[in-house]
Write a protein that holds these residues in place. Structure first.
Motif, PDB file in Angstrom:
ATOM      1  N   THR A 116      46.673 -12.299  -6.403  1.00 20.65           N
ATOM      2  CA  THR A 116      47.224 -13.845  -5.722  1.00 20.65           C
ATOM      3  C   THR A 116      48.583 -13.471  -4.941  1.00 20.65           C
ATOM      4  OG1 THR A 116      46.235 -15.267  -7.165  1.00 20.65           O
ATOM      5  CG2 THR A 116      48.030 -15.871  -6.180  1.00 20.65           C
ATOM      6  N   THR A 117      50.068 -12.741  -5.327  1.00 20.15           N
ATOM      7  CA  THR A 117      50.867 -11.956  -4.765  1.00 20.15           C
ATOM      8  C   THR A 117      50.644 -11.501  -3.633  1.00 20.15           C
ATOM      9  OG1 THR A 117      52.268 -11.996  -7.058  1.00 20.15           O
ATOM     10  CG2 THR A 117      52.826 -10.538  -5.363  1.00 20.15           C
ATOM     11  N   THR A 118      49.469 -10.639  -3.927  1.00 19.91           N
ATOM     12  CA  THR A 118      49.245  -9.502  -2.637  1.00 19.91           C
ATOM     13  C   THR A 118      48.330 -10.304  -1.540  1.00 19.91           C
ATOM     14  OG1 THR A 118      48.802  -7.890  -4.154  1.00 19.91           O
ATOM     15  CG2 THR A 118      48.103  -7.518  -1.728  1.00 19.91           C
ATOM     16  N   ALA A 119      48.367 -11.266  -1.977  1.00 22.27           N
ATOM     17  CA  ALA A 119      47.502 -12.583  -0.520  1.00 22.27           C
ATOM     18  C   ALA A 119      48.491 -13.023  -0.343  1.00 22.27           C
ATOM     19  CB  ALA A 119      46.848 -12.955  -1.512  1.00 22.27           C
ATOM     20  N   HIS A 120      49.758 -13.864  -0.727  1.00 24.80           N
ATOM     21  CA  HIS A 120      50.756 -14.286  -0.422  1.00 24.80           C
ATOM     22  C   HIS A 120      51.707 -13.536   0.357  1.00 24.80           C
ATOM     23  CE1 HIS A 120      49.316 -17.776  -3.153  1.00 24.80           C
ATOM     24  NE2 HIS A 120      50.527 -18.233  -2.428  1.00 24.80           N
ATOM     25  N   LEU A 121      51.806 -12.215   0.293  1.00 20.98           N
ATOM     26  CA  LEU A 121      52.850 -11.332   0.705  1.00 20.98           C
ATOM     27  C   LEU A 121      51.877 -11.038   2.143  1.00 20.98           C
ATOM     28  CD1 LEU A 121      54.055  -8.333  -2.164  1.00 20.98           C
ATOM     29  CD2 LEU A 121      55.452 -10.383  -0.988  1.00 20.98           C
ATOM     30  N   ILE A 122      50.560 -10.692   2.275  1.00 19.55           N
ATOM     31  CA  ILE A 122      50.294 -10.195   3.885  1.00 19.55           C
ATOM     32  C   ILE A 122      50.318 -11.926   4.145  1.00 19.55           C
ATOM     33  CG2 ILE A 122      47.890 -10.135   4.599  1.00 19.55           C
ATOM     34  CD1 ILE A 122      47.166  -8.174   2.144  1.00 19.55           C
ATOM     35  N   ALA A 123      49.930 -13.025   4.135  1.00 18.85           N
ATOM     36  CA  ALA A 123      49.742 -14.123   4.892  1.00 18.85           C
ATOM     37  C   ALA A 123      51.959 -14.542   5.282  1.00 18.85           C
ATOM     38  CB  ALA A 123      49.488 -15.362   4.104  1.00 18.85           C
ATOM     39  N   GLY A 137      42.298 -18.490  -2.505  1.00 20.41           N
ATOM     40  CA  GLY A 137      42.978 -18.179  -4.158  1.00 20.41           C
ATOM     41  C   GLY A 137      43.131 -19.052  -5.038  1.00 20.41           C
ATOM     42  N   THR A 138      43.981 -18.483  -6.167  1.00 15.81           N
ATOM     43  CA  THR A 138      44.117 -19.244  -7.267  1.00 15.81           C
ATOM     44  C   THR A 138      44.935 -19.993  -7.220  1.00 15.81           C
ATOM     45  OG1 THR A 138      43.953 -16.641  -8.282  1.00 15.81           O
ATOM     46  CG2 THR A 138      45.044 -18.727  -9.612  1.00 15.81           C
ATOM     47  N   ASN A 139      45.726 -20.252  -6.364  1.00 19.00           N
ATOM     48  CA  ASN A 139      46.726 -21.025  -5.872  1.00 19.00           C
ATOM     49  C   ASN A 139      46.414 -22.644  -5.249  1.00 19.00           C
ATOM     50  OD1 ASN A 139      48.611 -19.623  -7.776  1.00 19.00           O
ATOM     51  ND2 ASN A 139      50.569 -19.871  -6.449  1.00 19.00           N
ATOM     52  N   GLY A 140      45.382 -21.966  -4.610  1.00 18.56           N
ATOM     53  CA  GLY A 140      44.177 -23.018  -3.975  1.00 18.56           C
ATOM     54  C   GLY A 140      44.118 -22.374  -2.928  1.00 18.56           C
TER      55      GLY A 140
END
Length: 493
Positions: A116-123, A137-140
């Motif tokens: 989740t954190t990696t996805a948010h950083l990339i975004a 992802g997990t946060n929607g």
């Protein structure tokens, strides 16, 4: 789209009805069936979609896809038989929604911790570079102007393809998504080829009934992503990376800390602790060998790993250095090592850690910030493996100075049984660690806030971003951040 076109995509055989029927949607939940929808019968651990086909037809479903004949359905209802309904659902969804993934740069992230954190950083980096990125992802699911809650980290294929279609139609040119091992195993992402696949790390999780039979199977499903992507970005420090690359077909880019890798950070790092902030500053170099400094508003070594994955992805995509720097500096992930800003002499952190590996990583990281005491409030979910409970208890007893045991989505299972398993793990970890049991999670939060001492870090783990609590099978509103902020304001007044 005509059913006959979907029939071809699913490689199915018509059993009855008119295959020229118009299909406007796909569903695998009979409660979502409506006129124009094609109902697909998915077998499950606790329920079988074949048993609900009649209900779907009664609700107006335009047809049914099954793995075996359903003679009880009315003769005029179109019925298609396929070998695997999950795989067929994914292929039909790709077809019905017009292959939306092909219109975007697709980035898939797998691993046990840090997805989740990696996805948010990339975004965040993509957005800083001027790209319009979606996130799943997990946060929607979210993209500019939209936020959609999800039941699974990786949604069912019909829901996933519909989301991708909406993102593409709204102008998104990239999508960053968490790709769970179950998402791969259950064909939720079948039909998607990723431009970049990312591997964070691997440790035992999701092993048990309805999930994976063994750690080897869990690892094998993670590896599938790297046969479905053009470039694989992998953690060179993780001991399972070699196995995850088994039979890979992608170009490989690596990242790590203090080891040979394409993207490398050097320890030690500068740890930042301010009111409402736990962060880290670090230096990293890419293939050109030139070191650059970065700042993250999230703490510890594992955050550096997640940032390195984002740096490697940015390098593959050729994003500008300034955008990468700005994106990492501004990134925020709700419920992931997420400090609650409080006017208090102690620090409260919310995190989604709900297994032993995640809890161990989190608590080691928080220890590095030298708290007066490290207090952890946690429980374990019902309907999940007992090993997860004993593991959480063992780690928290070993690494925390004080534990507060409480509820966490009991899902109808007796809380006493869950807490007993946690206590057994605590005995194994460190029987001398002091703890209290407070069954009601709200009261447990109040206790933690009332008894926190100056310099403490209070880690409230297990729920993270969630805003509901499943107690005895009933879903209740429960936003921990709001509960904490409200209670602290009341204490001040």
């Amino acid at each position: 789209m005509m059913l006959c076109e979907l029939l071809q995509a699913a490689e199915g055989v018509p059993l009855q009805g008119d295959i020229r029927t118009e299909i406007t949607a796909l569903c695998c939940d009979s409660r979502a069936a409506a006129p124009g929808a094609l109902f697909v019968c998915l077998p499950g651990l606790h329920a079988d979609g074949h048993d609900f086909a009649g209900q779907a037809v009664a609700a107006g479903a335009a047809g049914v896809v099954c793995e075996h004949p359903l003679p009880e359905l009315p003769a005029g209802v179109p019925v298609i038989q396929v070998e695997h309904t999950r795989r067929a659902l994914a292929k039909m969804a790709v077809c019905l929604y017009g292959e939306p993934a092909r219109r975007m740069t697709m980035i898939g992230i797998t691993g046990t911790k840090g997805k989740t954190t990696t996805a948010h950083l990339i975004a965040a980096v993509l957005q800083a570079a001027g790209r319009k990125a979606g996130l799943i992802g997990t946060n929607g699911a979210r993209w500019p102007g939209h936020q959609v809650p999800l039941d699974h980290t990786t949604p069912e294929s019909c829901d996933l393809q519909r989301l991708l279609r909406r993102m593409a139609d709204d102008g998104c040119d990239a999508c960053v998504m968490e790709v769970s091992s179950l998402g791969l195993k259950m064909d939720r992402v079948t039909g998607i080829f990723y431009d970049i696949g990312v591997f964070t790390n691997l440790s035992p999780d999701h092993i048990g009934p309805g999930e994976h039979a063994s750690f080897a199977e869990y690892r094998a499903w993670k590896s599938v992503l790297f046969r479905r992507c053009a470039v694989g970005v992998l953690n060179a420090d993780d001991p399972h990376t070699g196995a995850v690359l088994d039979q890979h077909s992608c170009r490989v880019v690596t990242y790590g800390i203090g080891c040979p890798a394409d993207w490398r950070a050097e320890a030690p790092f500068t740890l930042l602790r301010q009111p409402g902030l736990l962060g880290v500053e670090f230096t990293a170099a890419g293939p050109d060998g030139r070191p650059r400094g970065y700042r993250l508003p999230m703490p510890g070594r594992f955050s550096v790993y997640n940032a390195l994955a984002a740096l490697a992805v940015a390098g593959v995509l050729g994003l500008p250095d300034q955008a990468v720097h700005d994106g990492l500096t501004r990134a925020a992930v709700r419920g992931r090592v997420d400090p609650v800003p409080l006017d208090a002499p102690f620090t409260v952190v919310l995190d989604y850690a709900h297994n032993a590996a995640a809890a161990e990583s989190l608590l080691h990281t928080l220890r590095d910030y030298h708290p007066a005491r490290l207090v952890v409030l946690f429980g374990c979910g019902g309907g999940r493996s007992r090993l997860r409970r004993t593991g959480m208890g063992e780690i928290c007893a070993r690494l925390a100075d004080f534990c507060i045991l409480t509820e966490d989505n009991s899902r109808g299972e007796p809380l006493a049984d869950i807490l007993a398993a946690i206590r057994a793990g605590m005995q194994r970890g460190n029987p001398a660690t002091p703890y209290v049991e407070i069954a009601d999670r709200r009261q447990a939060l109040y206790y933690a806030l009332d008894h926190a001492q100056p310099g403490d870090i209070v880690a409230i783990i297990g729920k993270g971003h969630e805003t509901t609590l499943d107690r005895g099978g009933e879903t209740l509103p429960f936003d921990e951040r709001k509960i904490i902020e409200t209670y602290m304001k009341q204490k001040k007044s």
